[in-house]
Design a protein around this motif. Structure first.
Motif, PDB file in Angstrom:
ATOM      1  N   TRP A  23       0.833  -1.203   0.000  1.00  0.00           N
ATOM      2  CA  TRP A  23       0.000   0.000   0.000  1.00  0.00           C
ATOM      3  C   TRP A  23       0.865   1.249   0.000  1.00  0.00           C
ATOM      4  CZ3 TRP A  23      -5.340  -0.428  -0.136  1.00  0.00           C
ATOM      5  CH2 TRP A  23      -5.871  -1.708   0.118  1.00  0.00           C
ATOM      6  N   SER A  24       1.974   1.169   0.696  1.00  0.00           N
ATOM      7  CA  SER A  24       2.945   2.256   0.774  1.00  0.00           C
ATOM      8  C   SER A  24       4.238   1.644   1.291  1.00  0.00           C
ATOM      9  CB  SER A  24       2.464   3.367   1.716  1.00  0.00           C
ATOM     10  OG  SER A  24       2.236   2.857   3.013  1.00  0.00           O
ATOM     11  N   ALA A  25       5.310   2.395   1.225  1.00  0.00           N
ATOM     12  CA  ALA A  25       6.593   1.879   1.688  1.00  0.00           C
ATOM     13  C   ALA A  25       6.771   2.155   3.172  1.00  0.00           C
ATOM     14  CB  ALA A  25       7.732   2.523   0.907  1.00  0.00           C
ATOM     15  N   PRO A  26       7.372   1.223   3.910  1.00  0.00           N
ATOM     16  CA  PRO A  26       7.718   1.507   5.307  1.00  0.00           C
ATOM     17  C   PRO A  26       8.632   2.722   5.385  1.00  0.00           C
ATOM     18  CG  PRO A  26       8.018  -0.823   4.805  1.00  0.00           C
ATOM     19  CD  PRO A  26       7.793  -0.124   3.500  1.00  0.00           C
ATOM     20  N   THR A  27       8.568   3.418   6.486  1.00  0.00           N
ATOM     21  CA  THR A  27       9.325   4.665   6.612  1.00  0.00           C
ATOM     22  C   THR A  27      10.543   4.530   7.518  1.00  0.00           C
ATOM     23  OG1 THR A  27       7.842   5.373   8.398  1.00  0.00           O
ATOM     24  CG2 THR A  27       7.316   6.095   6.160  1.00  0.00           C
ATOM     25  N   GLU A  28      10.894   3.292   7.902  1.00  0.00           N
ATOM     26  CA  GLU A  28      12.105   3.127   8.698  1.00  0.00           C
ATOM     27  C   GLU A  28      13.315   3.582   7.901  1.00  0.00           C
ATOM     28  OE1 GLU A  28       9.906   0.782   8.180  1.00  0.00           O
ATOM     29  OE2 GLU A  28       9.455  -0.351  10.011  1.00  0.00           O
ATOM     30  N   ASP A 217      10.289  20.137  -4.147  1.00  0.00           N
ATOM     31  CA  ASP A 217      10.446  21.262  -3.228  1.00  0.00           C
ATOM     32  C   ASP A 217      10.178  20.835  -1.787  1.00  0.00           C
ATOM     33  OD1 ASP A 217      11.127  22.990  -5.251  1.00  0.00           O
ATOM     34  OD2 ASP A 217       9.135  23.918  -5.413  1.00  0.00           O
ATOM     35  N   ARG A 218       9.343  19.816  -1.617  1.00  0.00           N
ATOM     36  CA  ARG A 218       9.051  19.301  -0.275  1.00  0.00           C
ATOM     37  C   ARG A 218      10.061  18.238   0.165  1.00  0.00           C
ATOM     38  NH1 ARG A 218       2.529  18.821   0.638  1.00  0.00           N
ATOM     39  NH2 ARG A 218       1.942  20.871  -0.181  1.00  0.00           N
ATOM     40  N   GLY A 219      11.054  17.964  -0.671  1.00  0.00           N
ATOM     41  CA  GLY A 219      12.118  17.044  -0.284  1.00  0.00           C
ATOM     42  C   GLY A 219      11.919  15.601  -0.692  1.00  0.00           C
ATOM     43  N   TYR A 220      10.946  15.330  -1.566  1.00  0.00           N
ATOM     44  CA  TYR A 220      10.684  13.953  -1.959  1.00  0.00           C
ATOM     45  C   TYR A 220      11.574  13.522  -3.134  1.00  0.00           C
ATOM     46  CZ  TYR A 220       6.504  13.947   0.948  1.00  0.00           C
ATOM     47  OH  TYR A 220       5.636  14.005   2.011  1.00  0.00           O
ATOM     48  N   GLN A 221      12.033  12.279  -3.061  1.00  0.00           N
ATOM     49  CA  GLN A 221      12.671  11.602  -4.174  1.00  0.00           C
ATOM     50  C   GLN A 221      11.673  10.615  -4.771  1.00  0.00           C
ATOM     51  OE1 GLN A 221      16.299   9.809  -2.739  1.00  0.00           O
ATOM     52  NE2 GLN A 221      17.130  11.743  -1.997  1.00  0.00           N
ATOM     53  N   PHE A 222      11.980  10.118  -5.986  1.00  0.00           N
ATOM     54  CA  PHE A 222      11.059   9.242  -6.693  1.00  0.00           C
ATOM     55  C   PHE A 222      11.663   7.850  -6.849  1.00  0.00           C
ATOM     56  CE2 PHE A 222       9.981  13.545  -7.733  1.00  0.00           C
ATOM     57  CZ  PHE A 222       8.600  13.555  -7.669  1.00  0.00           C
ATOM     58  N   CYS A 223      10.860   6.843  -6.505  1.00  0.00           N
ATOM     59  CA  CYS A 223      11.322   5.458  -6.522  1.00  0.00           C
ATOM     60  C   CYS A 223      10.401   4.598  -7.375  1.00  0.00           C
ATOM     61  CB  CYS A 223      11.348   4.878  -5.107  1.00  0.00           C
ATOM     62  SG  CYS A 223      12.588   5.586  -4.026  1.00  0.00           S
ATOM     63  N   LEU A 224      10.934   3.495  -7.855  1.00  0.00           N
ATOM     64  CA  LEU A 224      10.124   2.478  -8.500  1.00  0.00           C
ATOM     65  C   LEU A 224       9.445   1.620  -7.442  1.00  0.00           C
ATOM     66  CD1 LEU A 224      12.561   1.274 -11.314  1.00  0.00           C
ATOM     67  CD2 LEU A 224      10.619   2.843 -11.550  1.00  0.00           C
ATOM     68  N   ILE A 225       8.353   0.995  -7.830  1.00  0.00           N
ATOM     69  CA  ILE A 225       7.662   0.094  -6.919  1.00  0.00           C
ATOM     70  C   ILE A 225       8.589  -1.037  -6.468  1.00  0.00           C
ATOM     71  CG2 ILE A 225       5.874  -1.707  -6.858  1.00  0.00           C
ATOM     72  CD1 ILE A 225       4.782   1.061  -6.296  1.00  0.00           C
ATOM     73  N   ASP A 226       9.451  -1.503  -7.339  1.00  0.00           N
ATOM     74  CA  ASP A 226      10.380  -2.569  -6.953  1.00  0.00           C
ATOM     75  C   ASP A 226      11.250  -2.138  -5.768  1.00  0.00           C
ATOM     76  OD1 ASP A 226      11.248  -5.284  -7.692  1.00  0.00           O
ATOM     77  OD2 ASP A 226      13.184  -4.324  -8.023  1.00  0.00           O
ATOM     78  N   GLU A 227      11.659  -0.891  -5.743  1.00  0.00           N
ATOM     79  CA  GLU A 227      12.450  -0.383  -4.619  1.00  0.00           C
ATOM     80  C   GLU A 227      11.617  -0.359  -3.343  1.00  0.00           C
ATOM     81  OE1 GLU A 227      14.910   3.179  -5.676  1.00  0.00           O
ATOM     82  OE2 GLU A 227      13.941   2.901  -7.631  1.00  0.00           O
ATOM     83  N   TRP A 229       9.205  -2.436  -2.634  1.00  0.00           N
ATOM     84  CA  TRP A 229       9.128  -3.827  -2.173  1.00  0.00           C
ATOM     85  C   TRP A 229      10.388  -4.205  -1.407  1.00  0.00           C
ATOM     86  CZ3 TRP A 229       5.190  -6.701  -1.318  1.00  0.00           C
ATOM     87  CH2 TRP A 229       4.061  -6.682  -2.136  1.00  0.00           C
ATOM     88  N   SER A 230      11.550  -3.784  -1.870  1.00  0.00           N
ATOM     89  CA  SER A 230      12.793  -4.090  -1.163  1.00  0.00           C
ATOM     90  C   SER A 230      12.768  -3.512   0.244  1.00  0.00           C
ATOM     91  CB  SER A 230      13.999  -3.534  -1.941  1.00  0.00           C
ATOM     92  OG  SER A 230      14.128  -4.169  -3.190  1.00  0.00           O
ATOM     93  N   ARG A 231      12.255  -2.285   0.369  1.00  0.00           N
ATOM     94  CA  ARG A 231      12.153  -1.667   1.690  1.00  0.00           C
ATOM     95  C   ARG A 231      11.143  -2.417   2.552  1.00  0.00           C
ATOM     96  NH1 ARG A 231      10.641   4.586   1.856  1.00  0.00           N
ATOM     97  NH2 ARG A 231      12.292   4.611   0.266  1.00  0.00           N
ATOM     98  N   TRP A 232      10.038  -2.834   1.952  1.00  0.00           N
ATOM     99  CA  TRP A 232       8.999  -3.600   2.650  1.00  0.00           C
ATOM    100  C   TRP A 232       9.569  -4.912   3.171  1.00  0.00           C
ATOM    101  CZ3 TRP A 232       6.454  -8.289   1.876  1.00  0.00           C
ATOM    102  CH2 TRP A 232       5.183  -8.439   2.466  1.00  0.00           C
ATOM    103  N   GLU A 233      10.350  -5.613   2.336  1.00  0.00           N
ATOM    104  CA  GLU A 233      10.924  -6.894   2.739  1.00  0.00           C
ATOM    105  C   GLU A 233      11.967  -6.715   3.837  1.00  0.00           C
ATOM    106  OE1 GLU A 233      12.232  -8.216  -1.049  1.00  0.00           O
ATOM    107  OE2 GLU A 233      10.225  -8.848  -1.695  1.00  0.00           O
ATOM    108  N   THR A 234      12.747  -5.639   3.755  1.00  0.00           N
ATOM    109  CA  THR A 234      13.731  -5.365   4.794  1.00  0.00           C
ATOM    110  C   THR A 234      13.041  -5.111   6.130  1.00  0.00           C
ATOM    111  OG1 THR A 234      15.310  -4.447   3.209  1.00  0.00           O
ATOM    112  CG2 THR A 234      15.582  -3.812   5.522  1.00  0.00           C
ATOM    113  N   ALA A 235      11.963  -4.328   6.116  1.00  0.00           N
ATOM    114  CA  ALA A 235      11.216  -4.051   7.350  1.00  0.00           C
ATOM    115  C   ALA A 235      10.603  -5.335   7.902  1.00  0.00           C
ATOM    116  CB  ALA A 235      10.143  -3.009   7.076  1.00  0.00           C
ATOM    117  N   ARG A 236      10.092  -6.194   7.037  1.00  0.00           N
ATOM    118  CA  ARG A 236       9.503  -7.467   7.483  1.00  0.00           C
ATOM    119  C   ARG A 236      10.569  -8.339   8.152  1.00  0.00           C
ATOM    120  NH1 ARG A 236       8.412 -11.374   2.749  1.00  0.00           N
ATOM    121  NH2 ARG A 236      10.691 -11.255   2.903  1.00  0.00           N
TER     122      ARG A 236
END
Length: 240
Positions: A23-28, A217-227, A229-236
């Motif tokens: 649904w969204s990427a973990p923020t850790e 301007d708000r400081g956001y970078q842009f990622c692919l969904i695959d990236e 998922w990698s963050r999601w798996e690391t958090a899991r």
């Protein structure tokens, strides 16, 4: 009738109920990585007019995005699927036609996803093993799924991808309204849904051109969904 105000509520309700979806990427964050990021995603393409113009805009902005394609559109416009891949963007599945997944049943859903993968393989010059490895992400049309559909997707080794920011651009409320809705909802790890198909695609280039600089301007970078998922798996893995 527009339901834009309801989508943030649906997201908060459904995300904890279906944790196997992205649904969204973990923020850790690590001590050295405290950047904020979002994923731009586009549904319903490729379209012969809107998709090439969108790819040109994304290239000029140096923004990667993930495209959830309809198999029928891939078969009709394979050159733009190749362009998506060669532009460094991600590819996902939205079904062969824009049909609700629960309405298809098990066999027809499996066939719909397999046909879409085959169309992508032909368009990109991949064999079926390559496409099975590289195109695993699936977004249900209209965000409609059931627990049974999710079990089937996991059984077939697909990864279900949902959303956290839905500005309802397919209703064409105007570029400024879509941008305002995104900016009001976006947070670190947001998955933003826009459209490059027949509904919503007319304004997609102008929307991206207006939205991306404001997100940066708000400081956001842009990622692919695959990236994500990698963050999601690391958090899991950290939790287990």
């Amino acid at each position: 009738m527009q339901f834009a105000p309801l989508y943030p509520i649906l997201y908060r309700v459904l995300k904890p109920c279906f944790p196997g979806c992205l649904w969204s990427a973990p923020t850790e964050r690590t001590a050295t990585d405290r950047s904020s990021s979002v994923a731009l995603t586009f549904d319903d393409g490729p379209h012969p007019e809107y998709t090439p113009a969108l790819l040109e805009e994304l290239d000029s902005l140096a923004v990667p995005a993930t495209f959830f394609c309809l198999g029928r559109s891939v078969s009709r416009h394979p050159q733009w699927v190749r362009a998506i891949d060669r532009g460094g963007h991600g590819l996902g599945l939205h079904g062969y036609e824009h049909r609700s997944f629960p309405s298809l049943g098990r066999d027809r859903l499996q066939e719909s996803l397999a046909r879409t993968r085959s169309a992508i393989a032909r368009a990109c010059g991949w064999d079926l093993e390559q496409v099975a490895r590289r195109v695993r992400d699936v977004r249900p049309p209209n965000g409609v799924f059931t627990p049974q559909v999710l079990r089937w997707l996991r059984e077939w080794n697909y990864r279900p991808v949902m959303w956290s920011v839905v500005p309802e651009d397919w209703c064409e409320p105007g570029v400024s309204v879509v941008v305002e809705r995104v900016l009001a909802q976006v947070t670190d790890g947001s998955v933003i849904v826009l459209h490059d198909g027949y509904y919503g695609g007319r304004d997609v280039v102008a929307t991206v051109a207006a939205l991306v600089p404001q997100l940066r301007d708000r400081g956001y970078q842009f990622c692919l969904i695959d990236e994500f998922w990698s963050r999601w798996e690391t958090a899991r893995d950290r939790r287990s």
